[in-house]
Each structure stands twice: as structure tokens, then as C-alpha cells.
Design an enzyme around this catalytic site. Structure first.
Site, PDB file in Angstrom:
ATOM      1  N   HIS A  10       0.824  -1.210   0.000  1.00  0.00           N
ATOM      2  CA  HIS A  10       0.000   0.000   0.000  1.00  0.00           C
ATOM      3  C   HIS A  10       0.861   1.265   0.000  1.00  0.00           C
ATOM      4  O   HIS A  10       2.022   1.267   0.425  1.00  0.00           O
ATOM      5  CB  HIS A  10      -0.919   0.012   1.223  1.00  0.00           C
ATOM      6  CG  HIS A  10      -0.180   0.037   2.529  1.00  0.00           C
ATOM      7  ND1 HIS A  10       0.360   1.189   3.065  1.00  0.00           N
ATOM      8  CD2 HIS A  10       0.124  -0.947   3.403  1.00  0.00           C
ATOM      9  CE1 HIS A  10       0.954   0.914   4.204  1.00  0.00           C
ATOM     10  NE2 HIS A  10       0.835  -0.382   4.437  1.00  0.00           N
ATOM     11  N   GLU A  88      -1.759  -6.826   7.579  1.00  0.00           N
ATOM     12  CA  GLU A  88      -0.417  -6.606   8.103  1.00  0.00           C
ATOM     13  C   GLU A  88      -0.193  -7.461   9.344  1.00  0.00           C
ATOM     14  O   GLU A  88      -1.142  -7.929   9.987  1.00  0.00           O
ATOM     15  CB  GLU A  88      -0.247  -5.110   8.426  1.00  0.00           C
ATOM     16  CG  GLU A  88       1.069  -4.692   9.049  1.00  0.00           C
ATOM     17  CD  GLU A  88       2.286  -5.023   8.200  1.00  0.00           C
ATOM     18  OE1 GLU A  88       2.606  -6.229   8.075  1.00  0.00           O
ATOM     19  OE2 GLU A  88       2.930  -4.087   7.693  1.00  0.00           O
TER      20      GLU A  88
END
Length: 208
Positions: A10, A88
Site C-alpha cells: 500500500h 499486516e
């Protein structure tokens, strides 16, 4: 038959900018992060790459990155599957803390071990080993079979969840993978052979 798998971390998030441990917390992209995601889409477009399906995490920063890349490719309605398996690494008690404050509290050596060791988790969180154990089964079950059928797949996710994939694709060891840097908004373009090994890898950085 083309077997295309593109991995994209990202773009910069609000907490990246503030130097905070993020993990499963859900800050949005910064203006820089939005620009990074759009630039990634443009670099993929310049290479003539298009996708059949996109996978992303359950977190906003990865989902927005995926959406912005696909918008730049003219594929805003591409089927996209979001799953927390691609989230994550969970930083547990470190989540939301400034990294310098964490070093002051626990010591820089201990924080370095939590960040860069393979199998030592922070309090209440995941080690990279734990993250790999979460990401790889999902990838082998949901993502890799599509690639091997010839579908062109984009995975927009996070530094540590993508490290799990790169470790397998690049044949990295548990000693080397924690130190691997994956830059925000920089796609990794893999083409696989019929036996799932890597035929080619290209890093689409700013000079690509």
C-alpha cells in the site's frame, strides 16, 4: 499461458507518516500514499498489464491502494476479494505507539528484535513467522491456483504479509526475509513457470 502475479505494498499511510506501529489498526492513505498508488497503476499500465482479479486485505490503506491502481488501469470494477488473511502483521501492544517512544520504553535492541527477527513476537502480537503461517495457506488455497490457471492476479497488501509471499517466491531464508525492504507503492511483477517457480521478476520502481 501467462501466469502473472503482481504484489503491491500500500501507499504511505497516515501512521507511516507519523512513525507509528500500525499493524491491524486502520489509518487511511496520505496524499503522498494516494499519489504513490496512482503512480503504481500508471507504471503497470505503461507495461501493458491488466488483471482478471484482485486480492487485498481487510484494511483501508490496502483496499484504497488496490482501488486507485485499478482506476488508473481503467478497471475500477474488477472483482476484488478482501480478506484479513492478508492483513499486516499484528503488532499487539506496540500498535499505535510511536517507534521512538517504544524504543525509549523497551530499549532499542528489544524493539529491533521484535521488528526484525523472524520468530519473536511483540507483546500480544504476531512474529513474522506467525504472519507467514497466516498468509501462506490462504495464498496456496485462494491465490496461487488462479495464477496457475492463467488468471492475472493483483495482490495489494502490506509489508509483512507480502514478505511472506516474497520469501516463498524468491526462495529467501528465515534469516534474510525480516530485513527485506518492500517500498510503498512499488509493484513487484512476477511471471511463474508451470511448476510454480519464478520465470521472471520485475520491480516497477520510479525509474521503470
Amino acid at each position: 499461458m501467462e501466469r502473472l502475479l503482481v504484489l503491491a505494498r500500500h501507499g504511505q499511510s497516515e501512521w507511516n507518516l507519523k512513525n507509528l506501529f500500525t499493524g491491524w489498526r486502520d489509518p487511511d492513505l496520505t496524499e503522498v500514499g494516494i499519489a504513490e498508488a496512482r503512480a503504481a497503476g500508471r507504471r503497470l499500465k505503461a507495461k501493458g498489464i491488466r488483471f482478471d482479479i484482485c486480492f487485498t486485505s481487510a484494511l483501508t490503506r490496502a483496499q484504497r491502494t488496490a482501488a486507485l491502481i485499478l482506476e488508473e488501469l481503467g478497471q475500477p470494477d474488477l472483482p476484488t476479494i478482501a480478506d484479513e488473511a492478508l492483513n499486516e502483521r499484528d503488532y499487539g501492544d506496540l500498535s499505535g505507539l510511536n517507534k521512538d517512544d517504544a524504543r525509549a520504553r523497551w530499549g532499542k535492541d528489544q524493539v529491533h528484535i521484535w521488528r526484525r527477527s523472524y520468530d519473536v513476537p511483540p507483546p500480544g502480537g504476531e512474529s513474522l513467522k506467525d504472519t507467514v503461517a497466516r498468509v501462506l495457506p490462504y495464498t496456496m488455497r485462494e491465490i496461487l491456483p488462479r495464477v496457475m490457471r492463467g488468471e492475472r492476479v493483483l495482490v495489494a497488501a502490506h509489508g509483512n504479509s507480502l514478505r511472506a509471499l516474497v520469501m516463498v517466491l524468491d526462495g529467501l531464508t528465515t534469516e534474510t526475509i525480516p530485513g527485506l525492504e518492500l517500498w510503498t507503492g512499488v509493484p513487484l511483477v512476477y511471471r511463474l513457470k508451470a511448476d510454480t517457480t519464478v520465470e521472471s521478476k520485475e520491480v516497477l520502481d520510479k525509474d521503470a
